[in-house]
Design an enzyme around this catalytic site. Structure first.
Site, PDB file in Angstrom:
ATOM      1  N   LYS A  96      45.361  17.299  53.839  1.00  0.00           N
ATOM      2  CA  LYS A  96      44.072  17.243  54.516  1.00  0.00           C
ATOM      3  C   LYS A  96      43.971  18.442  55.456  1.00  0.00           C
ATOM      4  O   LYS A  96      44.892  18.725  56.211  1.00  0.00           O
ATOM      5  CB  LYS A  96      43.943  15.926  55.293  1.00  0.00           C
ATOM      6  CG  LYS A  96      42.543  15.659  55.832  1.00  0.00           C
ATOM      7  CD  LYS A  96      42.431  14.258  56.427  1.00  0.00           C
ATOM      8  CE  LYS A  96      41.018  13.989  56.916  1.00  0.00           C
ATOM      9  NZ  LYS A  96      40.859  12.642  57.502  1.00  0.00           N
ATOM     10  N   GLU A 120      38.886  -4.670  56.632  1.00  0.00           N
ATOM     11  CA  GLU A 120      38.143  -5.423  57.640  1.00  0.00           C
ATOM     12  C   GLU A 120      38.273  -6.930  57.471  1.00  0.00           C
ATOM     13  O   GLU A 120      38.388  -7.673  58.470  1.00  0.00           O
ATOM     14  CB  GLU A 120      36.662  -5.022  57.602  1.00  0.00           C
ATOM     15  CG  GLU A 120      36.383  -3.604  58.059  1.00  0.00           C
ATOM     16  CD  GLU A 120      36.547  -2.570  56.966  1.00  0.00           C
ATOM     17  OE1 GLU A 120      36.389  -1.366  57.251  1.00  0.00           O
ATOM     18  OE2 GLU A 120      36.847  -2.961  55.805  1.00  0.00           O
ATOM     19  N   ARG A 145      31.393  -6.100  56.153  1.00  0.00           N
ATOM     20  CA  ARG A 145      32.321  -6.324  55.050  1.00  0.00           C
ATOM     21  C   ARG A 145      33.180  -7.573  55.262  1.00  0.00           C
ATOM     22  O   ARG A 145      33.880  -8.006  54.355  1.00  0.00           O
ATOM     23  CB  ARG A 145      33.224  -5.100  54.886  1.00  0.00           C
ATOM     24  CG  ARG A 145      32.479  -3.786  54.928  1.00  0.00           C
ATOM     25  CD  ARG A 145      33.368  -2.598  54.696  1.00  0.00           C
ATOM     26  NE  ARG A 145      33.457  -2.313  53.268  1.00  0.00           N
ATOM     27  CZ  ARG A 145      34.199  -1.346  52.752  1.00  0.00           C
ATOM     28  NH1 ARG A 145      34.951  -0.592  53.527  1.00  0.00           N
ATOM     29  NH2 ARG A 145      34.214  -1.132  51.461  1.00  0.00           N
TER      30      ARG A 145
END
Length: 644
Positions: A290, A379, A407
């Site tokens: 990244k 979640e 969610r």
């Protein structure tokens, strides 16, 4: 003002993937260099997500070179990393408008381009979507159509990704899942899957064999079906022996290839070309970095996920300098206050699903590592894990962005509310969230939380109220407790005041007035304060009440309002359908009041991206709009001052 920047000499000739395909494979490395530099140039002066797109430059170029997009369908999970994809698919000339009001979306968006096959913004949806596309193509007889989902190792930790893998393994669909493994989501990844992927990528014996195996398998199918079956068995036995464990993905009936270098564009092209000819569900494991190509982003990937404007030469992140102290971000008030509370109350625990720096729980994780948990992008698990803690007498503060809490709605009802457990839901990024746009606006929490039994639903107007609501929520027998607050800064420089309890369901009068009362909830009440100041200077004196709670409502306050005033305006940074204004109308009907009530809030439509004040104005509840609405009610002008 967004600024256009020039592209490199190869990139400037690439408007669509068809242009890219005219180049020789040997030229792709130069394209990657120019694409990476273009992203750095534009994001440094215009802002946006940064490190994620740098990490997939070679993968993006290779995919667009090999696939026949948009006929072949490419789904980018989350979409933080899709800038290169957008630049190569007809949007280079508008890329400088990325995330700007009425400009290009920061995420893939179906209405923006046919190359954006699926709208994304929340993680872990790509495999399900791509599988649905693959099954649809199979049903329609489109046997030559490729379907590719690019998903990060962080997003792979979510339950939805596992559910999709489990289903995809039994479908004989033309699906390729590319696992972009950089050991990061926004913060470093956590959990057993991360450790498993690390084991695969560091197994030296396996890595020596993997390229030869993949090459042989791509060619052997021409010999005949029996040979192909033998080769598959051979491959599995070699992988199992070398890794000393069964391959997780192959247990789900995926053909596993890799890990390979995700920054070797020529090798990626070769592998992707070979994989086109292998039927059934496949997974390609790519190792990437990244922030690749920008040293500071490689070194501190969390900081450079979305750094804002910066000097691309020195790496200095440009921050607005203020002569006077500024109010803190609400998330930082939460981060410091939970530590303060936890020092006083040993029952308090902190939980977040993969957003420790975004919600500032990282402060508690550092100060009290045994009492603060990052559970990964999960979640649903975060909520039920919190319920488990609460069932044993602890008090979990479960911090989830408002839009992400959508969610885990079943868990809120089934695992917390029905059992009346004291879980404190701190909903960050509530209301209009800004440049992230419709996938991140926290528009619905007031509505979807207030209809749940046993639930307390609150919103602070400022930092002091946030602290006091947190203090209130951790007292005995509070049950499920929601505290929602927005992205960005509060309004108080002097915010670290002594903690005190607020009576649940008790609002407050901000200022008295005549004829019209404005009822607000949460931070948007500060826009009402600005509006009343403007109106006062013109001789109009509306009253202002800060409800603080939408459940339970302050009925004594509402009786006072409905008896004293002939007109009421409700203001909320949330959806009008079912929100605070709806609750006030319900109270009015239930108590047989007949007044003129005007509701201001987010209308029943998808709100696009832009700065918060721009979108508040669009929705009609910024200070100017509130003042205009008061004037439109035709109230009398007075030249005297109303005592507060």
């Amino acid at each position: 003002m967004s600024m256009q920047v020039p592209a490199g000499h190869l990139l400037e000739k690439i408007n669509y993937p068809s242009d890219l395909k005219q180049l020789k494979v040997e030229e792709l490395k130069q394209v990657c260099q120019e694409l990476r530099q273009y992203i750095i140039d534009v994001v440094s002066v215009n802002g946006g997500h940064f490190a994620a797109s740098l990490g997939v430059v070679e993968l993006t170029v290779a995919l667009q070179y090999v696939l026949n997009t948009p006929y072949d369908q490419l789904v980018w999970d989350v979409g933080h990393q899709a800038y290169g994809h957008k630049i190569l698919t007809g949007r280079r000339d508008i890329f400088h408008t990325n995330r700007v009001y009425k400009g290009m979306s920061g995420f893939p968006k179906r209405s923006e381009s046919e190359y954006d096959t699926f709208g994304v913004g929340h993680s872990s949806t790509s495999i399900s979507a791509a599988l649905g596309m693959a099954v649809a193509s199979h049903y329609k007889g489109e046997t030559d159509r490729q379907h590719v989902a690019v998903i990060g190792d962080g997003a792979m930790t979510a339950g939805m990704a596992f559910e999709a893998l489990n289903h995809a393994g039994i479908e004989n669909s033309n699906l390729l899942v590319i696992l972009n493994d950089n050991n990061m989501s926004i913060d470093p990844n956590v959990g057993a899957l991360k450790e498993y992927l690390t084991d695969i990528t560091t197994s030296k014996p396996y890595n020596r064999f993997r390229d030869d195996i993949a090459h042989v398998l791509a060619k052997i199918s021409a010999i005949g079906p029996d040979a192909f079956k033998i080769a598959q068995k051979l491959e599995k036995s070699i992988k199992g022996t070398l890794l000393k464990k069964s391959n997780f993905f192959e247990a789900l009936k995926f053909r596993y290839f890799g890990p390979i270098d995700g920054h070797d564009v020529e090798h990626l092209v070769k592998v992707l070309t070979d994989l086109r000819d292998i039927p059934g569900p496949k997974l390609l494991h790519c190792i990437t970095v990244k922030g690749k190509g920008y040293a500071l982003a490689e070194k501190d990937q969390t900081k450079w996920h979305a750094p804002g404007l910066f000097d691309k030469i020195t790496g200095e992140i440009k921050k607005t300098k203020h002569e006077k102290p500024q109010p803190p971000k609400y998330q930082d008030v939460f981060g410091h206050t939970i530590i303060e509370l936890a020092e006083q109350n040993p029952k308090i625990m902190g939980i977040t699903p993969a957003m420790p720096s975004g919600c500032s729980l990282n402060l508690m994780m550092k100060a009290m590592p045994n009492r603060a948990f990052d559970v990964g992008i999960a979640e649903q698990h975060a909520v039920t894990f919190s319920a488990g803690l609460a069932s044993q007498g602890l008090i979990p503060f479960c911090n989830i962005y408002s839009s992400f809490m959508q969610r885990a709605y079943d868990q809120v009802i089934h695992d917390v509310a029905i059992q009346n457990l004291n879980v404190v839901f701190c909903l960050d990024r509530a209301g209009i969230a800004g440049a992230d746009g419709p996938t991140h606006h926290g528009a619905y929490d007031l509505a979807f939380m207030r209809c749940i039994p046993n639930m307390t639903v609150s919103a602070p107007m400022n930092e002091e109220e946030l602290r006091n609501l947190m203090f209130t929520a951790q007292q005995d027998d509070m049950g499920p407790f929601v505290i929602r607050y927005p992205r960005g800064n509060g309004v108080m420089v002097d915010w670290q005041r002594p903690l005190k309890a607020i009576k649940v369901g008790k609002g407050r009068k901000v200022c008295d007035g005549e004829e019209v009362a404005i009822l607000s909830i949460g931070h948007i009440g500060n826009e009402v304060v600005k509006a009343t100041a403007e109106l006062n200077s013109a001789g109009y004196y509306p009253a202002h009440y800060d409800l603080r709670f939408v459940k339970p409502l302050d009925e004594a306050l509402l009786h006072e309002v409905f008896k004293k005033f002939s007109k009421v305006i409700t203001v909320e940074d949330g959806c009008l359908e079912g929100g605070m204004g709806s609750a006030v109308l319900e109270f009015m009907a239930d108590n047989n009041y007949q007044l003129q009530v005007v509701r201001l809030g987010i209308p029943d439509m998808v709100i696009e991206h832009g700065d918060q004040p721009e979108l508040w104005a669009d929705c009609g509840y910024d200070a100017k709009s509130i003042a205009a609405q008061v004037m439109a009610l035709g109230i009398k002008q007075n030249k005297h001052t109303i005592a507060s």
